[in-house]
Motif scaffolding. Structure first.
Motif, short mmCIF file in Angstrom:
data_model
loop_
_atom_site.label_atom_id
_atom_site.label_comp_id
_atom_site.label_asym_id
_atom_site.label_seq_id
_atom_site.Cartn_x
_atom_site.Cartn_y
_atom_site.Cartn_z
N VAL A 1 -4.63 35.02 37.57
CA VAL A 1 -4.90 34.39 38.87
C VAL A 1 -3.75 34.66 39.84
N ASN A 2 -2.51 34.61 39.32
CA ASN A 2 -1.35 34.90 40.18
C ASN A 2 -1.45 36.27 40.79
N LYS A 3 -1.91 37.23 39.97
CA LYS A 3 -1.90 38.61 40.45
C LYS A 3 -3.14 38.95 41.28
N ASN A 4 -4.28 38.43 40.87
CA ASN A 4 -5.53 38.88 41.49
C ASN A 4 -6.34 37.81 42.19
N GLY A 5 -5.83 36.59 42.21
CA GLY A 5 -6.65 35.51 42.77
C GLY A 5 -7.73 35.14 41.77
N ASP A 6 -8.69 34.31 42.20
CA ASP A 6 -9.66 33.79 41.22
C ASP A 6 -11.03 34.45 41.31
N GLU A 7 -11.13 35.55 42.06
CA GLU A 7 -12.45 36.16 42.24
C GLU A 7 -13.06 36.61 40.92
N ILE A 8 -12.23 37.23 40.10
CA ILE A 8 -12.73 37.72 38.80
C ILE A 8 -13.29 36.55 37.97
N LEU A 9 -12.61 35.39 38.05
CA LEU A 9 -13.09 34.23 37.28
C LEU A 9 -14.39 33.70 37.87
N TYR A 10 -14.50 33.81 39.17
CA TYR A 10 -15.74 33.39 39.83
C TYR A 10 -16.91 34.23 39.29
N HIS A 11 -16.70 35.53 39.23
CA HIS A 11 -17.76 36.41 38.73
C HIS A 11 -18.03 36.20 37.24
N LEU A 12 -16.95 36.07 36.48
CA LEU A 12 -17.14 35.91 35.02
C LEU A 12 -17.87 34.61 34.69
N THR A 13 -17.48 33.53 35.38
CA THR A 13 -18.13 32.25 35.06
C THR A 13 -19.57 32.23 35.58
N GLY A 14 -19.88 33.12 36.52
CA GLY A 14 -21.25 33.16 37.03
C GLY A 14 -22.13 34.16 36.30
N LEU A 15 -21.52 34.91 35.38
CA LEU A 15 -22.22 36.00 34.70
C LEU A 15 -23.46 35.54 33.93
N ASN A 16 -23.34 34.32 33.33
CA ASN A 16 -24.45 33.84 32.48
C ASN A 16 -25.79 33.78 33.21
N SER A 17 -25.74 33.43 34.51
CA SER A 17 -27.02 33.30 35.22
C SER A 17 -27.70 34.66 35.39
N ASN B 1 -17.37 26.35 28.49
CA ASN B 1 -16.09 27.03 28.72
C ASN B 1 -14.98 26.01 28.48
N ILE B 2 -13.82 26.50 28.04
CA ILE B 2 -12.72 25.57 27.73
C ILE B 2 -11.44 26.02 28.41
N LEU B 3 -10.68 25.06 28.90
CA LEU B 3 -9.31 25.35 29.35
C LEU B 3 -8.35 24.69 28.38
N ILE B 4 -7.38 25.46 27.90
CA ILE B 4 -6.40 24.91 26.97
C ILE B 4 -5.02 24.95 27.62
N TYR B 5 -4.37 23.81 27.62
CA TYR B 5 -3.04 23.73 28.21
C TYR B 5 -2.01 23.38 27.14
N GLU C 1 -15.12 23.17 31.90
CA GLU C 1 -16.18 22.27 31.42
C GLU C 1 -15.62 21.34 30.35
N GLU C 2 -14.71 21.92 29.53
CA GLU C 2 -14.00 21.10 28.55
C GLU C 2 -12.53 21.47 28.67
N LEU D 1 -16.13 31.27 28.03
CA LEU D 1 -14.74 31.65 28.32
C LEU D 1 -13.78 30.58 27.83
N ILE D 2 -12.68 31.05 27.24
CA ILE D 2 -11.62 30.12 26.85
C ILE D 2 -10.37 30.55 27.60
N GLY D 3 -9.93 29.76 28.54
CA GLY D 3 -8.72 30.09 29.31
C GLY D 3 -7.54 29.33 28.73
N ILE D 4 -6.42 30.04 28.53
CA ILE D 4 -5.22 29.39 27.98
C ILE D 4 -4.08 29.52 28.97
#
Ligand SMILES: Nc1ncnc2c1ncn2[C@@H]1O[C@H](COP(=O)(O)OP(=O)(O)O)[C@@H](O)[C@H]1O
Ligand SMILES: [Mg+2]
Length: 436
Positions: free
Chosen positions: A174-190, A73-77, A222-223, A199-202
């Motif tokens: 994240v501002n609107k919904n908190g980070d729960e959705i990201l928690y589930h999405l990043t855990g989806l692979n297992s 997964n990548i975060l781009i700033y 992760e990157e 996931l690529i977050g910008i």
């Protein structure tokens, strides 16, 4: 006889010319633009000057997808206009093209989290990457969220392959919904057996990860890649590339390109701003039926853009903010040296509230609103020491008077206030009225 034929022909010609469509002339005489699309915000160029390293790093991180492995997964700033969105879309196009040639299964989804900012919407959009029938599988709303998750997992495993999901402006989610959705999405692979998701977050906001749960933060980042702002010379090269694509030869004065670039470089190296400035300049020149876009038009384009920006800020101001701003604009003509104090603003504010049947706020609240209007750049408020009498704020309007008067007239609430004030001149001196 010959004369008669000539008259008939003349009448026919006259008839034809009066039947001409008003767009005939406009469309035929495309003097300035060769391809307008090349300046639109959705256009993805084939080359990105000054981003070779970022593109290379990005592609290397995603490369494992072509071997069937899950990329990190990548975060781009990066600040606005540094090419994050355009490059993420470009890389996705490229990887899908490569995968198609090699018979590999790679799906990509682009989601702008400012537009789609609910967990349901995000999952539904990811689901659509797998098949067009997804819409028939789940309704657009109404299911419990865990049922949508299960449907998505099922769909992903049925299809197989790797999904690359771009979550653009992820901080809005994240501002609107908190980070729960990201928690589930990043855990989806297992939970997936036959497929994988990367996931690529910008984000424009480098601090946004500090609000994330540490587990989400480490899984998502992760990157990471950072897109630094462009300088004037770099923007100039980016513009030069677009000029070739978008315009006929020699219609853009080279000074225009350097001028747009230096303006945009002053504003945190924003390439979008430079491209918009160039596009609007050319459109204004075209409207004046000019054959060349001169630097004159950049000045005009700039004031059009500034006005649009201010219009947008003013139209979304809450009612007491608008009333406070109206008071300041109103007082401006009356005060010596164009400055006024918070007390003077408050007096006019109270009068407007009375006229428009508004419940007035306290002077302290108006003091805070004045500071916020200052931060938004609509007014200047500077604190001045009055010696033994303490300190006060000197306030004046920060925007061109004609511009603000035009904008007030366009706004229903503000124009109503002005109307009311005009009907109640006893409240205000004639100097103030003249301002409006
Ligand atoms: N290096 C570059 N080369 C060509 N065009 C670029 C480059 N960087 C940005 N742009 C263009 O500038 C505009 C803004 O870029 P965008 O990707 O939307 O910025 P961000 O997402 O970082 O706010 C887009 O039209 C994009 O195509
Ligand atoms: Mg963007």
């Amino acid at each position: 006889m010959a004369q008669l034929v000539e008259i008939v022909l003349f009448m026919e010609r006259d008839q034809k010319s009066s039947n001409r469509n008003i767009f005939d002339k406009l469309v035929k005489e495309e003097r300035i633009f060769r391809n307008r699309e090349a300046l639109s915000s959705t256009f993805i160029p084939k080359e990105f000057p000054h981003r070779n390293k970022e593109i290379n790093d990005f592609a290397n991180i995603l490369k494992p997808a072509l071997y069937g492995a899950r990329p990190s997964n990548i975060l781009i700033y990066g600040q606005t206009g540094t090419g994050k969105t355009a490059i993420a879309k470009y890389i996705c196009e490229q990887i899908v093209e490569k995968a198609d040639n090699e018979n590999k299964k790679i799906h990509t989804a682009y989601i702008n989290c400012k537009q789609t900012n609910t967990p349901y919407g995000i999952l539904a959009n990811i689901g659509k990457t797998y098949s067009t029938e997804w819409d028939e599988v789940i309704p657009n709303a109404g299911w419990r969220i865990d049922k949508v998750y299960s449907a998505l997992k099922q769909k992903a495993d049925d299809n197989g392959g790797i999904a690359i999901v771009i979550l653009d402006e992820i901080d809005a989610l994240v501002n609107k919904n908190g980070d729960e959705i990201l928690y589930h999405l990043t855990g989806l692979n297992s939970d997936l057996n036959n497929s994988k998701i990367a996931l690529i977050g910008i984000s424009n906001d480098t601090k946004f990860t500090s609000w994330l749960d540490p587990r989400v933060k480490s899984r998502l980042g992760e990157e990471s890649l950072t897109f630094s702002p462009y300088n004037a010379i770099q923007i100039e090269e980016i513009l030069a590339q677009r000029v070739k694509l978008a315009f006929n030869e020699n219609v853009v004065d080279p000074v225009v390109v350097s001028y747009c670039s230096s303006r945009a470089a002053l504003e945190h190296g924003d390439a979008r701003k430079a491209l918009d400035l160039l596009r609007i300049s050319a459109e204004l020149a075209e409207r004046d039926e000019r054959e060349i876009v001169t630097v004159n038009y950049v000045g005009k384009a700039q004031s059009v853009m500034e006005k649009d920006q201010v219009r947008c800020v003013i139209s979304t101001l809450p009612i007491h903010y608008k009333t406070t701003l109206a008071s300041i604009v109103f007082n401006e003509g009356k005060s010596k040296n164009g400055q006024q104090t918070t007390g003077e603003v408050y007096t006019t504010y109270k009068q407007i509230c009375k006229l428009s049947n508004l419940q007035g706020l306290s002077q302290r609240r108006i003091g805070n609103i004045i500071s916020e209007l200052d931060m938004q750049g609509l007014i200047n408020a500077k604190i001045v020491s009055l010696g033994r009498q303490g300190r006060t704020k000197f306030i004046n309007v920060a925007i061109d008077k004609k511009q603000i008067n035009d904008l007030f007239e366009e706004d229903k609430f503000l124009s109503d206030i002005i109307y009311e004030l005009k009907q109640n001149t006893t409240y205000f001196s004639s100097t103030q009225m003249r301002l409006i």
